[in-house]
Design an enzyme around this catalytic site. Structure first.
Site, PDB file in Angstrom:
ATOM      1  N   HIS A   1       0.887  -1.452   0.021  1.00 47.03           N
ATOM      2  CA  HIS A   1      -0.011  -0.097   0.052  1.00 47.03           C
ATOM      3  C   HIS A   1       1.004   1.268  -0.040  1.00 47.03           C
ATOM      4  O   HIS A   1       0.448   2.267  -0.244  1.00 47.03           O
ATOM      5  CB  HIS A   1      -0.972  -0.007   1.204  1.00 47.03           C
TER       6      HIS A   1
ATOM      7  N   GLU B   1       2.176 -24.147   3.526  1.00 49.11           N
ATOM      8  CA  GLU B   1       1.544 -23.925   2.249  1.00 49.11           C
ATOM      9  C   GLU B   1       1.868 -22.725   1.627  1.00 49.11           C
ATOM     10  O   GLU B   1       2.102 -22.314   0.631  1.00 49.11           O
ATOM     11  CB  GLU B   1       0.510 -24.522   2.170  1.00 49.11           C
TER      12      GLU B   1
ATOM     13  N   PHE C   1      -5.022 -28.938   1.493  1.00 42.35           N
ATOM     14  CA  PHE C   1      -4.203 -27.887   2.026  1.00 42.35           C
ATOM     15  C   PHE C   1      -3.757 -26.747   1.230  1.00 42.35           C
ATOM     16  O   PHE C   1      -3.260 -25.875   1.642  1.00 42.35           O
ATOM     17  CB  PHE C   1      -2.979 -28.672   2.706  1.00 42.35           C
TER      18      PHE C   1
ATOM     19  N   ASP D   1      -8.818 -41.697   6.143  1.00 39.38           N
ATOM     20  CA  ASP D   1      -8.331 -40.399   6.809  1.00 39.38           C
ATOM     21  C   ASP D   1      -9.466 -39.455   7.214  1.00 39.38           C
ATOM     22  O   ASP D   1      -9.089 -38.535   8.154  1.00 39.38           O
ATOM     23  CB  ASP D   1      -7.323 -39.791   6.148  1.00 39.38           C
TER      24      ASP D   1
END
Length: 607
Positions: free
Chosen positions: A67, A352, A377, A409
């Protein structure tokens, strides 16, 4: 020298005020706090040929606090990269000087403005400098103190310390005030420094308005044997009494820009001869030879395994290919690339957002990153993917363990939103192969694709149906089985289920066409239109939520082609639980029995 730098800092403040005033919007006070820091950097420490922005030896400057773009553009003017007229076109339609920087204005590497992203991208640039380009360029990053609350900043700080990135310098503009209130630490610059040191950084605390002290701090940072941070205490709106260290002035042009400019000593027209880097040529990994992997029709192979094999082979042929993984490489099978090409593999651990940002930094240097993790993910890095599109980045992403078919899972690991998200990304390509030979060809195609491409792979093995010599293309599909009674459109795991359903239907005299839409975006419109026109209706079946995936892609394609058709959409509609893959596919209503039942409804309606 100090007098010139103080005058240059004043010019940067004045030009920030002028640009925001001309636009009627912007962030001049956030720019004014860092003006001294950038004046000293521009005049003495940055090594960058602004007239040759593509010079591989150039340093890199990333405005993580995007910004503060008026300051960035004021620097470009001082360096001779833009004119005063262009500066005053800030934020106008068609101007290269957008509200937050993008690569439309060289030498900007990436788009910034979503806070917490510039420093992670800089980690990728610094990794490229040390391990790929093997050039001595330095990566400088201007960070805001507000964005230090972002977890992605600390992902970057931790990784840079672990990796020993001594070519990375973060400049933290601690001006105390955020958009609505004081930041967590306010002016506790020692608190920032202690945190950075705990992550293995060399940290220097400095008065950010003392140009001599800033100069010494930069010299110390350049001599450090680890990543360095200059933690600078500054004042927002510094130099203009009515806004200096005043809350409520964020993101607004000054009320009286003429008076503010007069208080700063008026307009100036100083030019900076920014130092040039020493000439350098980036390292290139020599290409080798490797036959593309193929599998026999009828073999059972997981597409995630095919991804790893194909990526390793691609890396042998193309020295620009690099791979990153989020510490699941033995599941995504990028470990095969790591074993074959360890110098071009980057372990990014369970971070990630950083992994995606680092890939963006590497592609800015001309490398071809493939990044992989579980498909579920990638949602953590959604904003980074969105900003990568703003950066016009070329990325290749792989998400494994898609849908309920992963089994025991449970839903926390099941990618059920990924197709929707990646389809919505501007300029993206979304691929979901059903077998190993499709996967191998699509991995090769991804290496040359512009924009962001996403490959969805499966945990379990699927039957190889595509002959190795059959052409698989982005935007294509494959007719697995011919038939004119109705069409079953599937991708990934549901192709197996669709083919099994067609067998059940054939026993009852129903000829079902099975279309494997391995390219979800762009989708094969012609094949879908033909199926709609030549059969009684379509059943679209996918291991994904009903929103945004294959079903809506098919409906959009038919609508755009102005083709009316009966369409039944089978998708995961209830929250899944743990179970065996077959149980979960049946419970979701996307297995062969459910497809056959839906087909009987369509056939019954049409007689």
């Amino acid at each position: 020298m100090s007098d010139f730098r103080r005058e240059l800092a004043a010019q940067l403040r004045v030009d920030s005020i002028r640009a925001a005033a001309a636009a009627g919007s912007g962030h001049p006070t956030s720019s004014m706090s860092a003006a001294d820091l950038m004046a000293v950097l521009l005049d003495g420490h940055l090594r960058l040929r602004y007239d040759r922005p593509d010079d591989p030896a150039n340093d890199h400057l990333v405005f993580s606090k995007g910004h503060a773009s008026p300051l960035y553009y004021a620097m470009l003017k001082a360096a001779g990269a833009v004119s005063d007229d262009e500066l005053l076109g800030f934020r106008t339609f068609g101007s290269r000087l957008e509200g937050h920087p993008t690569p439309r204005i060289p030498p900007t590497d990436v788009a910034t403005g979503s806070l917490g992203q510039g420093l992670p991208v800089a980690v990728g640039l610094a990794l490229a400098g040390k391990r790929l380009d093997r050039l001595p360029y330095r990566v400088w990053v201007l960070c805001g103190d507000s964005e230090m609350a972002e977890g992605s900043m600390w992902e970057a700080i931790q990784h840079a310390g672990w990796a020993g990135l001594d070519n990375l310098v973060a400049i933290i503009d601690v001006n105390r005030l955020g958009q609505t209130r004081e930041t967590m630490l306010g002016w506790d610059v020692d608190g920032y420094a202690e945190r950075l040191r705990a992550f293995g950084w060399h940290a220097v605390v400095v008065d950010g308005h003392d140009v001599e002290a800033v100069d010494r701090a930069y010299a110390e940072a350049e001599g450090a044997d680890r990543p360095a941070a200059v933690v600078a205490r500054t004042e927002k709106g510094h130099g203009v009494a009515v806004v200096e260290d005043k809350p409520g002035k964020h993101g607004k042009p000054l009320d009286d820009p003429r008076a503010a400019i007069a208080e700063l000593g008026g307009e100036r027209d100083l030019a900076v001869s920014v130092a040039a880097p020493a000439d350098g040529t980036p390292y290139r990994f020599p290409p080798g030879s490797a036959d593309p992997p193929t599998w026999r029709v009828g073999e059972e192979v997981a597409t995630r395994k095919a991804y790893g094999v194909a990526l390793a082979a691609l890396g042998a042929r193309d020295g620009a290919v690099v791979a990153l993984d989020g510490e699941v490489s033995n599941s995504t099978h990028s470990e095969l690339f790591a074993e074959a090409h360890p110098e071009r593999y980057f372990e990014m651990f369970i971070a990630e957002q950083l992994m995606l940002a680092a890939a963006v930094g590497m592609q800015a240097r001309g490398w071809k990153p493939f990044a992989s993790t579980f498909g579920a993910f990638w949602s953590r890095a959604a904003d980074f993917v969105r900003m990568a599109a703003v950066s016009r980045a070329d990325l290749r992403l792989c998400g494994s363990h898609a849908g309920v078919s992963i089994g025991e899972d449970g839903p926390s690991q099941m990618a059920l939103e990924d197709l929707a998200f990646f389809r919505a990304v501007h300029g993206s390509t979304v691929l979901h192969p059903s077998d190993a030979n499709q996967t191998a060809q699509l991995v090769r195609a991804m290496a040359e694709l512009p924009g962001i491409s996403y490959l969805r792979t499966l945990r379990g093995a699927t039957k190889v149906r595509t002959p190795a010599d059959e052409h698989v293309r982005v935007g294509g599909s494959r007719v697995v089985r011919k038939g004119d009674d109705l069409a079953i459109v599937a991708c990934g795991i549901t192709v197996d289920e669709a083919d099994a359903a067609a067998e059940l239907l054939a026993a009852q005299g129903v000829r079902a066409r099975v279309v494997d839409c391995y390219s979800v975006k762009p989708i094969d419109v012609d094949t879908l239109v033909a199926a709609a026109r030549e059969t009684a209706g379509l059943i679209v079946v996918e291991d994904h939520w009903p929103q945004g995936g294959l079903g809506e892609a098919v409906l959009a394609a038919l609508a755009e082609a102005d083709v009316q058709a009966t369409v039944r959409h089978l998708a995961v509609r209830d929250m899944p639980v743990s179970g065996k893959p077959a149980e979960l596919l049946a419970a979701a209503g996307i297995d062969a029995e459910a497809i056959a039942a839906a087909a009987r409804v369509i056939i019954g309606r049409t007689g």
